[in-house]
Design an enzyme around this catalytic site. Structure first.
Site, PDB file in Angstrom:
ATOM      1  N   GLU A  22       0.835  -1.201   0.000  1.00 19.87           N
ATOM      2  CA  GLU A  22       0.000   0.000   0.000  1.00 19.87           C
ATOM      3  C   GLU A  22       0.871   1.253   0.000  1.00 19.87           C
ATOM      4  O   GLU A  22       2.087   1.194   0.214  1.00 19.87           O
ATOM      5  CB  GLU A  22      -0.915   0.008   1.219  1.00 19.87           C
ATOM      6  CG  GLU A  22      -0.158   0.037   2.538  1.00 19.87           C
ATOM      7  CD  GLU A  22      -0.978   0.601   3.677  1.00 19.87           C
ATOM      8  OE1 GLU A  22      -1.459   1.737   3.520  1.00 19.87           O
ATOM      9  OE2 GLU A  22      -1.109  -0.066   4.709  1.00 19.87           O
ATOM     10  N   LYS A 156      -5.094  -2.023  14.365  1.00 22.10           N
ATOM     11  CA  LYS A 156      -4.453  -1.100  15.299  1.00 22.10           C
ATOM     12  C   LYS A 156      -5.151  -1.168  16.655  1.00 22.10           C
ATOM     13  O   LYS A 156      -6.373  -1.242  16.749  1.00 22.10           O
ATOM     14  CB  LYS A 156      -4.472   0.320  14.745  1.00 22.10           C
ATOM     15  CG  LYS A 156      -3.456   0.534  13.627  1.00 22.10           C
ATOM     16  CD  LYS A 156      -3.359   1.997  13.253  1.00 22.10           C
ATOM     17  CE  LYS A 156      -2.192   2.258  12.312  1.00 22.10           C
ATOM     18  NZ  LYS A 156      -2.317   1.604  11.015  1.00 22.10           N
TER      19      LYS A 156
END
Length: 299
Positions: A22, A156
Site C-alpha cells: 500500500e 491497530k
C-alpha cells in the site's frame, strides 16, 4: 482506468512471485523523510528475496499498480496527497487527484492486476463506540469480497479489537495466526484475544490460499503476523499511552475522522517516537513474510 507496470504485468503472467504494497504508509502514516526511506526499503527487501514489488497508489487520478521510484518519491513529498479508499477511486479519477491507497483500495487494485499476496502494517476495523457512531473501516467490507491473502500485524490497538474480530467472523473472513493463536495488536504481539487457527510456515499459508481459490470463496485470507516481542512496545507502556490518548480525545472533544490521526499522534509523542519504530518493524516483518508466502504460492 488503471495502469499496471510492465514489470508487474510480466511477472504475474509468468507466474513469478509478486507482493502488493500500500501507499498510505508513506503518504500519511510516517513523517518525512522516513516515509520515503521505508517505502524504498520495502521494495528492496522484496527484490532481495526474489519477489517483484507492486507498490500501489494513485497518480493524477490514475490508479497505478507498480509505482516507479520517481512516483513513490513524488507521493512521499506531495503535500496535497489524499488518502484514497475504494469509494474515492472514481472521484480521484475525475478530479485528477494523487494520493495513497488504503488497505481496501490496494487490495481491490492488486486483485484486478492478478496479484495474490498483499503485505501491509495494520488493518482498519471497528472503532470504539461504533455501536452508536457506526464507525467501521471500509477495509472490512472490501476484504469480504476480494480473494487475496493479506499479511498484517492485526488491527491497530486503538480500535475495538473484540468487535473487529466479531465483524470479521460475520463477514466470513478467515483470520489465521502466523505461528500463534493470539491475535496481534499491531504495536504489541498479543492483543489479549485468541484466534482459532494458526499456520506454522509460509507453505501452509499458501496452501490455505489455494484451497480458498479452489473452493471459489470470495473473502480475503488474513494472516495475522505479530511483531517480534523484542521489537514491540512494552505492553504496560502501550496500555497506558492508549488509555491516555483516548482520555485526551474525550477531553478535547475529538470526534469522527479526526479521531484516529489524533490518537496515533498522541501515542507517537507519548512514547518519544518509539511507536514509529514499532510501526516500521511491523511493516518490515510483514513484507518479509509476504515475500515467503508469495514464493510458496508460486511453488
Amino acid at each position: 482506468m488503471f495502469v499496471v507496470s510492465t514489470e508487474v504485468r510480466d511477472a504475474v503472467a509468468a507466474g513469478r512471485p509478486v507482493v502488493a504494497l500500500e501507499s498510505t504508509i508513506f503518504t500519511h502514516g510516517l513523517p518525512r523523510p522516513r516515509n520515503l526511506e521505508v517505502a524504498r526499503a520495502a521494495e528492496t527487501r522484496l527484490r532481495d528475496a526474489g519477489v517483484v514489488p507492486a507498490t500501489i497508489g494513485v497518480v493524477d487520478g490514475v490508479p497505478t499498480i507498480g509505482l516507479t521510484d520517481d512516483q513513490i518519491e513524488l507521493l512521499s513529498n506531495e503535500d496535497g496527497a489524499v488518502k484514497i479508499s475504494v469509494r474515492d477511486l472514481p472521484v480521484a479519477a475525475v478530479k485528477k487527484l494523487s494520493g495513497g491507497t488504503t488497505v481496501a483500495a490496494t487490495a481491490i487494485l492488486a486483485h484486478k492486476a492478478g496479484i495474490e499476496v498483499f503485505s501491509t502494517g495494520g488493518l482498519g476495523g471497528v472503532h470504539q463506540g461504533a455501536g452508536t457512531s457506526f464507525d467501521e473501516s471500509a477495509d472490512l467490507f472490501t476484504l469480504a469480497d476480494v480473494p487475496i491473502l493479506v499479511v498484517s500485524a492485526g488491527a491497530k490497538s486503538i480500535l475495538d479489537i473484540s468487535a473487529t474480530l466479531e465483524r470479521l467472523e460475520s463477514l466470513s473472513i478467515p483470520v489465521v495466526g502466523y505461528r500463534t493463536n493470539r491475535y496481534p495488536g499491531f504495536y504489541v504481539a498479543d492483543s489479549g484475544h485468541e484466534i482459532d487457527f494458526s499456520v506454522s510456515d509460509p507453505r501452509e499459508a499458501a496452501a490455505m490460499a489455494r484451497a480458498r481459490r479452489e473452493l471459489d470463496l470470495r473473502a480475503a485470507l488474513l494472516i495475522a503476523n505479530p511483531v517480534p516481542e523484542d521489537e514491540q512496545l512494552p505492553p504496560e507502556l502501550h496500555d497506558r499511552v492508549v488509555a491516555e490518548a483516548w482520555q485526551a480525545a474525550h477531553e478535547q472533544n475529538i470526534t469522527g475522522q479526526d479521531t484516529t490521526p489524533f490518537l496515533l499522534d498522541h501515542i507517537v509523542k507519548a512514547t518519544g517516537g518509539r511507536s514509529l519504530d514499532v510501526n516500521i518493524a511491523v511493516y518490515r516483518n510483514n513484507v518479509s513474510l509476504g515475500a515467503e508466502i508469495a514464493k510458496a504460492m508460486g511453488a
